[in-house]
Design an enzyme around this catalytic site. Structure first.
Site, short mmCIF file in Angstrom:
data_model
loop_
_atom_site.label_atom_id
_atom_site.label_comp_id
_atom_site.label_asym_id
_atom_site.label_seq_id
_atom_site.Cartn_x
_atom_site.Cartn_y
_atom_site.Cartn_z
N ASP A 70 0.82 -1.21 0.00
CA ASP A 70 0.00 0.00 0.00
C ASP A 70 0.86 1.27 0.00
O ASP A 70 1.85 1.35 0.75
CB ASP A 70 -0.86 -0.03 1.27
CG ASP A 70 -1.84 1.10 1.37
OD1 ASP A 70 -2.88 1.04 0.70
OD2 ASP A 70 -1.59 2.06 2.14
N GLU A 110 1.56 -0.31 -4.86
CA GLU A 110 0.69 0.83 -5.19
C GLU A 110 1.53 2.09 -5.08
O GLU A 110 1.83 2.58 -4.00
CB GLU A 110 -0.49 0.92 -4.21
CG GLU A 110 -1.43 2.05 -4.60
CD GLU A 110 -2.29 2.56 -3.44
OE1 GLU A 110 -3.42 2.96 -3.69
OE2 GLU A 110 -1.81 2.58 -2.29
#
Ligand code: GLC
Length: 539
Positions: free
Chosen positions: A207, A272
């Site tokens: 993330d 990401e």
């Protein structure tokens, strides 16, 4: 799968499971791990399964769930509302049995403010964990140390009265950023990776990795000169985040993390990283240049912001593909739990064309749960909004609830997602866009996905072949995929009109159409006509 020697992750179909909304096994209204276990046959293993190769599960860690679990209080456990550590083990075994790989979400940039580390950190300036987070004195006038903004609205700094210092939070105030300058933090984060790798997960979705390094001098971010205020009302976009994210050390830190993944064989990571850079392809080229391709690749979010325009896609994919080296794994991302769904963005018919594109482009193909049904966004009124982003910046379309509504399994009560009260209302289209109904309809978009995935698994050209863009018609995004023993041409009609393609298709034969239930079009006198929105694979 056709016999190829490349590692599985280079061409996997990766299915994102937004845990909270996938399937609720115990009637509390929220999706859970046993719910995924119950639905594994839908995903893989059986004759009639969707046939994906891997799943990515959004966070299940203990959390106050202020940001859907992206606010962790313990990296080594499972929230009791989502299941248990044993459920993870059962899930891993269930995946293995079906030849399915499992990725979990891993959130290295921030924890919850309820994490014991942060609780200690905020307790005094000399606390054991003080330096695990980013603390700074106010400016002389009491204002925050610099102008950095939180992605979810307002300043990225929050004053903590007890010690009269500000802490940094790139996301919600309840998501303090970890201090990645601190070696203990870095080691702890690697330890967490090992813990899950030892349990048997096959990979991670990392993330927000572009936040792992910031300007050590904490300089102000300059104004974003490219912002079109009429089109983009997101206050975060008023600044150009050249200092608050994507610092020089991002790659060093990313590589340090993926070096742990590399200790285990056959594992992979998708990161990401979504910087707001003018030339996203150029940016990704730099990214691939600096990371270990054998274990990592970034999502390419270009498609999420792309207009539905064949020429645009042709240029975009062409540039990106030509910037890649042989070992880089492209990961085109068209949709996820943070963005408008494909059917909402482009339309229902276009969603079928998009499905063919997603499953015939090179690299890892990403499918967000519900998109295989052509599900559109739900309508969530201001009073039912759950996403804190919407609450911080109400009414300007930034909230992410609409794309997070429960997965529709049936046309029954709560779309068969829960026997309780769903945490978010089901989207209104569920009577049509549900698994049961679409399974029965041979022409459904779900069956189109199944066909495409099965075809892909048997095609060396799609799994391993080269990509070559064609320039046949401004409304038709067209390309070839070619391996040693197979050459395919893909034609995607982006327009609502029929389009005839000339001599370039002579000698080829249509073998799969997005219109799965109709006879395939013939090449007549060296010409072939695509129906409105039709996608075709030719051999
Ligand atoms: C990522 C997640 C998003 C989350 C944010 C903060 O962008 O996809 O859902 O809110 O990180 O962790």
């Amino acid at each position: 799968m056709v016999g190829i020697t490349e590692p599985w992750f280079r061409h996997a179909v990766l299915y994102e499971i937004y845990l909270n909304s996938f399937y609720d096994s115990n009637g509390d209204g929220v999706g859970d791990l046993p719910g995924i276990i119950e639905k594994l046959d839908y995903l893989a293993g059986g004759e009639d399964s969707l046939g994906v190769d891997a799943i990515w599960i959004t966070p299940f860690y203990p959390s106050p769930m202020v940001d859907s679990g992206y606010d962790i209080t313990d990296y080594y456990s499972v929230d009791s509302s989502r299941g248990t550590l044993d459920d993870i083990k059962v899930l891993v075994a269930g995946c293995r049995k079906r030849g399915l790989k499992i990725f979990i979400d891993y959130i290295p940039n921030h924890t919850s403010d309820q994490h014991p580390w942060f609780q200690d950190s905020r307790s005094s300036r000399t606390a054991r964990y003080r330096d695990w987070y980013v603390w700074r004195y106010p400016k002389a006038d009491g204002s925050p140390p610099n102008n950095w903004l939180s992605v979810f609205g307002g300043s990225a700094w929050q004053l903590d009265k007890k010690t009269n210092q500000y802490y940094l939070h790139s996301f919600l105030t309840s998501q303090p950023d970890l201090n990645w300058e601190n070696a203990e933090v870095r080691n702890e984060m690697k330890k967490a990776l090992r813990f899950w790798l030892d349990i048997g997960v096959d990979g991670f979705r990392f993330d927000s990795t572009d936040y792992l390094a910031k300007d050590p001098l904490l300089r102000d971010d300059p104004p974003n000169k490219r912002l079109d205020k009429h089109k983009d009302r997101n206050p975060y976009h008023t600044l150009s985040h050249v200092h608050s994210r994507d610092g020089e050390k991002v790659y060093e830190r990313l590589n340090d993390l993926t070096s742990v993944v590399a200790e285990y064989s056959g594992r992979f990571t998708v990161a990401e990283n979504s910087p707001n850079k003018p030339d996203i392809n150029q940016y990704f080229k730099g990214f691939y240049d600096k990371i270990d391709h054998a274990v990592a690749a970034p999502f390419n979010f270009g498609p999420i912001n792309a207009p539905w325009d064949a020429t645009y896609f042709s240029d975009f994919v062409g540039h990106f593909q030509s910037s890649l080296r042989g070992t880089s794994v492209p990961v085109y991302c068209f949709s996820n739990h943070d963005h408008e769904r494909i059917a909402t963005r482009y339309g229902h018919e276009q969603a079928r064309t998009a499905a063919m594109m997603i499953l015939t482009l090179p690299g890892i193909a990403v499918i967000y749960n519900g998109d295989e049904l052509g599900l559109a966004d739900g309508r969530i009124g201001p009073r039912t909004a759950k996403d804190q982003f919407e609450r911080n910046e109400p009414g300007i379309g930034l909230g992410r609830d609409p794309e997070r509504t429960p997965m529709p399994w049936t046309d029954g009560e709560n779309a068969g997602f829960t026997t309780g009260k769903p945490w978010l209302p089901v989207a209104s289209g569920y009577k049509t866009y549900n698994v049961e109904a679409q399974d029965k309809d041979p022409s459904s978009i779900l069956n189109l996905h199944k066909r495409l995935i099965r075809f892909r698994k048997g095609s060396t050209a799609l799994l391993t072949g080269s990509y070559h863009g064609l320039d046949l018609h401004p409304d038709v995004f067209s390309y070839t995929r070619r391996s040693d023993n197979e050459k395919l041409t893909i034609l995607l009609n982006f327009s609502a009109r029929p389009v005839t393609i000339g001599r370039e298709v002579s000698g080829q034969r249509a073998i799969l159409s997005t219109d799965i239930n109709s006879p395939l079009p013939e090449v007549v006198n060296d010409h072939l006509t695509l129906k409105p929105h039709e996608g075709l694979i030719l051999r």
